[in-house]
Scaffold this active site. Structure first.
Site, short mmCIF file in Angstrom:
data_model
loop_
_atom_site.label_atom_id
_atom_site.label_comp_id
_atom_site.label_asym_id
_atom_site.label_seq_id
_atom_site.Cartn_x
_atom_site.Cartn_y
_atom_site.Cartn_z
N GLY A 61 102.28 97.80 38.30
CA GLY A 61 102.49 97.25 36.96
C GLY A 61 101.33 97.63 36.04
O GLY A 61 101.53 98.15 34.94
N SER A 62 100.12 97.39 36.52
CA SER A 62 98.93 97.67 35.70
C SER A 62 98.84 99.15 35.37
O SER A 62 98.46 99.52 34.25
CB SER A 62 97.67 97.26 36.46
OG SER A 62 97.77 95.93 36.85
N ASP A 65 99.71 95.66 48.83
CA ASP A 65 101.02 96.07 49.35
C ASP A 65 101.06 97.50 49.88
O ASP A 65 102.00 97.88 50.56
CB ASP A 65 102.08 95.94 48.25
CG ASP A 65 102.20 94.52 47.74
OD1 ASP A 65 101.71 93.61 48.43
OD2 ASP A 65 102.79 94.32 46.66
P1 ADP Z 1 100.29 94.68 39.39
O1 ADP Z 1 99.42 95.58 38.60
O2 ADP Z 1 99.57 94.06 40.53
O3 ADP Z 1 101.56 95.36 39.79
P2 ADP Z 1 101.69 93.25 37.25
O4 ADP Z 1 102.96 93.97 37.46
O5 ADP Z 1 101.78 91.80 37.01
O6 ADP Z 1 100.66 93.44 38.47
O7 ADP Z 1 100.95 93.93 36.01
C1 ADP Z 1 99.72 93.44 35.55
C2 ADP Z 1 99.64 93.55 34.05
O8 ADP Z 1 99.82 94.91 33.66
C3 ADP Z 1 100.70 92.79 33.30
O9 ADP Z 1 100.36 91.44 33.11
C4 ADP Z 1 100.74 93.52 31.98
O10 ADP Z 1 99.70 93.12 31.16
C5 ADP Z 1 100.50 94.97 32.40
N1 ADP Z 1 101.80 95.65 32.57
C6 ADP Z 1 102.62 95.66 33.63
N2 ADP Z 1 103.72 96.38 33.42
C7 ADP Z 1 103.63 96.83 32.15
C8 ADP Z 1 104.47 97.63 31.32
N3 ADP Z 1 105.64 98.11 31.75
N4 ADP Z 1 104.05 97.90 30.08
C9 ADP Z 1 102.85 97.44 29.64
N5 ADP Z 1 102.04 96.68 30.36
C10 ADP Z 1 102.40 96.36 31.61
#
Ligand code: ADP
Length: 996
Positions: free
Chosen positions: A293-294, A339
């Site tokens: 996601g990040s 993960d």
């Molecule tokens: P991880 O990085 O562990 O997969 P998340 O999916 O919750 O965790 O993503 C962390 C943060 O990254 C989110 O809270 C958001 O701020 C940003 N983020 C995630 N996906 C997107 C996206 N598609 N577009 C923009 N920012 C995103």
């Protein structure tokens, strides 16, 4: 006013006058910090006129130094007066006072170092003066009123010094501001760093490496606190990071700079604000450590950057000049995720520690499950990725497994019950099922632990419990491998930033084939997205292909050995069944038993006969051979040491006895698990094949030694376990050293003539430097290290972190661990003391690490497969009618059923990258230094230099920049490379290894 007589104090030696409350309080605190006790403190109702002076006293404090010799006692009166002080001993003209060091309570010694240590917890500046009257240097400081205070080892306490000639000679030493503060100096880049999304152990070591490498490479690092939230909020959330800000980061789990899930950043406006904040701070490169996601967010920011800059300029929020200056932003991603779910890296930062947490918990659960004959269903993390679950199942010997990438066949409930029952019928007392939190069936319905529990309870009547491990998996200190991975990748992130041109695509740093790689962020993110899509569209084969190369192989081998299959389809036809002997040789190492268990179970399920040779080659000579059954190896997955018994003896003195026993027990294939002794033993057997027909059987060496010095492999079993033991011990020893504030430990580690352990554990344990046999030790090295230590301890006096250096047991014949410690101390100038710690055999014992368990499983399964194939090739009996048999074939006919004498049938199995490779042992001779018992090529050289750079030994403290050269070891992969790797080809010559 109470007189000093009423207080039992004859007189005050000196009165110090403060004309404001803050200075008064600060002065009281200052002298208290030196060990003087407040014996009286009053605030007068009305101002008091000081006897004999013109001062109007508001309050006063009497401080006394209680000492063993009354003549050395001191009473000090500090008074707070109204307005300007008119007249007193100290008045506004600062005075010079001498205080006898032996009488300062908090000092136990009389040397300069301990005096300074008293001063430093409060951050006082001090100077060192050469005093012509005394043989030792004197330390001077100023109290908050500006009075100059000298410390002397002589008992002339609290007198005004008689010699006004004392001149400062030393450099003025200021309390360390964190050092390497380049705020005033020109830098190559300003680099922001943030951690985002789910936290993962190993993020902190990665942040540490980024910050320190940035400073070492003359860049200015900035923490961005709380992930993207900090980027959006700006202000105090973006702060320059200093060298010492990341002290202690190696040992901490989670992320010290915070992480958050940030909604605003998902919106275009939020990202625009982030861009504005970065530009305002002058940041021109960004390092993001987070999950998919990040990194998706980072990729969006990268893609939109020029538009944001243009819009900000148009709105007048940034100047045209700034818009031009910040036309591009280099973003470097690193995958911090427990993960292990990014497609284009074999390992993500945090996965290994999470696996360790799971294994610790499951190992504990298994012991209680055994007592009650219970079944346990354990849910582990991993949203769309079964890596944690699969590796946990292998490492703990679980009976059944559910992962999202490989959903079970319909009616899996029945087959699960049948399988678990077969193992129970064979005598197993427990049943363990591991479920990934994202596990699905073929119709994409979630498979949940409670449902599995119900099935086991109702259909099999097992007393079944569910354990959902949850956040325990994210916690705790990072494992060695995560520290190593985070550190290497963090350093390479800076290198990637400095290498980049405006056209370089933003990269993500990964690890493929045991090599640090940089790959285009955009394509890496797309590949990861494809896994979820493949699962959604039920294309499970594609989902598996997008995982690391070893993933599906691991799954296949797990399925083959997990359960007892009494009359399964796996059984081979009678004529293909073999008698395979397993022997341990050399010193014990974590994973020997795990490998044996996997080999034994695979043999049994296929119908082969596994023979355990007890007590190494001497045991073999004595005929200590017994058949191993399914239950006899139960529990060996997690058992440290060697259950079969092992020693360093070679077969050479009694080759005949060895041949006799092999023949007597009709051994058709031999698996030797061990280190360099095992290597030379197998080599000798292979060399003597002409003399002894019994040696003409396929033989494989499974490398297992903490030293990791077996040629033909990058990793030997036990080396990860030992690295973990050293790192954990280093953490504890450092803590002790830190508490003492001025102590260095020289820790001796094993490794024979191979510096691998010292370097690996040195890097992940934060060693100041390492001494290895490859480099040796000399006076120039020692001098450099001592100068560094002295400087650091002087600058950090009273608040120093503990320091350790790691010394391989054979680093030098002359400069032993003990001697290095003595030299350290002798040259310390009194600023620190040195101690030694010899870890010894601790490193060979204990529960094997999950990584060693998984490698053991892979090596064992591949070895049995290899032995089996080589045996079958050698079992082709020549035509009996052919009377003109070549001599080889004659032997084949009249001697053992299996006869193989070609060099390729005596091999070393190696883990090379993510591949497993068999190298004929004969071919390894040219690559082996037999005198020093090490391979001639090492792959871990880059790590060695990083130890010194990240500790500061290899960095120019005053001006920034490295004095130790670091050669980037990352392999740059293009988008095309990625497509080839994850398309049809699955191989890339760029990643091919250079070790034989
Ligand atoms: P991880 O990085 O562990 O997969 P998340 O999916 O919750 O965790 O993503 C962390 C943060 O990254 C989110 O809270 C958001 O701020 C940003 N983020 C995630 N996906 C997107 C996206 N598609 N577009 C923009 N920012 C995103």
């Amino acid at each position: 006013m109470a007189s000093s007589l009423e207080l039992g104090i004859e007189f005050s030696h000196i009165a110090l006058v403060a004309n404001c409350k803050d200075k008064f309080e600060a002065t009281v605190e200052f002298y208290s910090s030196l060990g003087l006790s407040t014996v009286r403190r009053v605030t007068h109702d009305r101002v008091q006129r000081d006897i004999g002076h013109e001062n109007n006293i508001i309050s006063e404090a009497w401080l006394h130094l209680f000492v063993s010799r009354p003549e050395n006692s001191v009473t000090l009166r500090i008074i707070h007066v109204e307005g300007e002080s008119l007249q007193c001993e100290s008045s506004s003209d600062a005075i010079r006072i001498c205080l006898a060091t032996p009488e300062i309570k908090v000092c136990s010694e009389t040397d300069t170092g301990s005096t300074m240590q008293c001063l430093f917890p409060w951050g006082h500046t001090f100077t060192i003066h050469a005093d012509p009257n005394y043989p030792v240097d004197r330390v001077a400081t100023r109290d908050p009123l500006g009075n100059e205070l000298f410390f002397t080892p002589h008992a002339n306490t609290f007198s005004i010094p008689s010699s006004p000639e004392i001149k400062p000679v030393g450099v003025e030493l200021k309390p360390d501001p964190g050092t390497f503060d380049l705020s005033e100096k020109p830098v190559q880049k300003n680099i922001g760093i943030l951690t985002s999304g789910g936290d993962a152990q190993g993020m902190n070591p990665c942040v540490r490496a980024v910050v320190r490498m940035a400073i070492a490479r003359k860049c200015r690092p900035f923490f961005i606190y709380e992930g993207y939230q900090g980027l959006v909020d700006g202000g105090d959330k973006i702060k320059q990071a200093k060298w010492t800000d990341v002290s202690g980061f190696l040992t901490s789990g989670g992320t010290m700079i915070g992480t958050a899930r940030c909604k605003e950043f998902r919106e275009i406006e939020g990202r625009r604000t982030g861009v504005y904040n970065l530009i305002k701070k002058g940041i021109d490169a960004l390092v993001v450590i987070g999950g998919d996601g990040s990194l998706t967010g980072a990729d969006k920011l990268r893609a939109e950057w020029p538009d944001h800059v243009a819009a900000l300029e148009k709105d007048g929020r940034i100047s045209k000049e700034d818009a031009n200056k910040y036309r591009t932003l280099m973003i470097v991603g690193m995958v911090g995720s427990i993960d292990n779910d990014l497609a284009s890296t074999d390992m993500t930062i945090g996965a290994c520690s999470a696996l360790e947490r799971i294994c610790e918990s499951v190992d504990a659960i298994l012991s209680t499950a055994m007592s009650h004959q219970r079944a346990f269903v354990v849910e582990v993390m991993g949203r769309h990725c079964g890596w944690l679950a699969l590796n946990a199942a292998i490492s703990t010997g679980a009976d059944y497994l559910f992962i999202p990438e490989a959903p079970p066949k319909d009616d899996w409930e029945e087959s699960m019950c049948k399988t678990l029952k077969a193992s129970r019928d064979a005598g197993k007392r427990t049943s363990l099922v591991i479920v990934a939190e994202g596990a699905l069936d073929r119709n994409l319905n979630p498979i949940k632990p409670d449902y599995i529990k119900d099935i086991l309870s109702t259909r099999l009547g097992y007393d079944t419990r569910v354990t959902i491990l949850g956040h325990v998996q994210r916690g705790g200190a990072p494992a060695h491998f995560d520290r190593f991975l985070g550190t290497m990748q963090g350093a390479e992130a800076i290198e990637a930033i400095l290498r980049a041109t405006p056209d370089t695509p933003s990269p993500v740093i990964g690890m493929l084939e045991n090599k640090i790689t940089t790959q285009p962020l955009k394509e890496a993110i797309e590949l990861t997205g494809q896994v979820a899509q493949a699962i959604e569209s039920k294309d499970f084969a594609r989902a598996m292909a997008l995982r690391s190369a070893s993933f599906s192989k691991q799954l296949t081998s797990y399925k083959e050995i997990a359960n007892f299959n009494p009359d399964s389809k796996m059984k081979l036809p009678q004529e293909k069944r073999l008698r395979i002997a397993i022997l341990h040789a050399g010193a014990p190492a974590g994973g020997m038993n795990t490998a044996t268990r996997s080999a034994v179970r695979l043999c049994i399920n296929r119908g082969h006969t596994p023979l355990g040779v007890h007590n190494g080659f001497p045991g073999l000579m004595r005929g200590e051979i017994s058949e191993l059954d399914w239950l006899s190896v139960d529990g060996w997955t997690i058992a440290g040491g060697s259950k079969l018994g092992t020693n360093r003896d070679q077969p050479t003195p009694q080759m005949g006895a060895v041949a006799y026993q092999l023949q007597k027990h009709n051994v058709q294939a031999l698996m030797v698990i061990g280190g360099f002794e095992a290597f030379t033993a197998v080599l000798e057997l292979a060399r003597n094949r002409d003399q002894y027909p019994a040696f003409n059987i396929p033989m494989v060496l499974v490398p297992a030694t903490v030293s990791n010095n077996v040629p033909g492999t990058e990793f030997s079993l036990g080396s990860d376990t030992a690295s973990n033991v050293i790192v954990r011990s280093t953490d504890m020893i450092k803590q002790s050293a830190s508490s003492n504030r001025r102590r260095v430990f020289v820790i001796e580690v094993q490794g024979g003539n191979c510096g691998y352990l010292a370097v690996m554990a040195g890097l992940s344990g934060g060693s100041t430097t390492v001494y290895t046999p490859e480099e040796g030790v000399d006076l120039t090295r020692l001098q450099r290290d001592i100068t560094h230590l002295r400087t650091r301890y002087i600058k950090e006096l009273g608040r120093s972190e503990g320091r350790v250096t790691l010394c391989n047991e054979n680093a030098s014949k002359i400069y032993s661990t003990e001697m290095i410690a003595k030299i350290y101390e002798a040259e310390s100038g009194g600023f620190y003391g040195a101690r030694t710690s010899v870890l010894g055999h601790l490193q060979q014992g204990g529960t094997p690490s999950p990584l060693d368990r998984c490698r053991a499983n892979t090596m064992a399964v591949d070895s049995i497969n290899w032995l089996q194939s080589r045996c079958w090739e050698a079992m082709e009996i020549p035509n009996e009618d052919n009377i003109r048999l070549p001599s080889d074939q004659l032997k084949r006919k009249y001697f053992p059923r299996v006869y193989s004498n070609t060099p390729d049938t005596a091999a070393v199995i190696g883990v090379i990258g993510s591949e497993v490779r068999f190298t004929p042992i004969k071919d390894l001779v040219a690559h082996t230094d037999f005198g020093r018992r090490v391979p001639r090529t090492i792959w871990w050289g880059a790590s060695r230099q990083l130890v010194d750079i990240l500790s500061g030994v290899g960095v120019d403290i005053e001006n920034g920049g490295c004095t130790t050269e670091y050669k980037s070891c990352a392999i740059d992969l293009t988008a095309d490379d990625l497509m080839r790797l994850y398309g049809q080809h699955r191989r890339l010559s760029k990643l091919d290894v250079n070790i034989p």
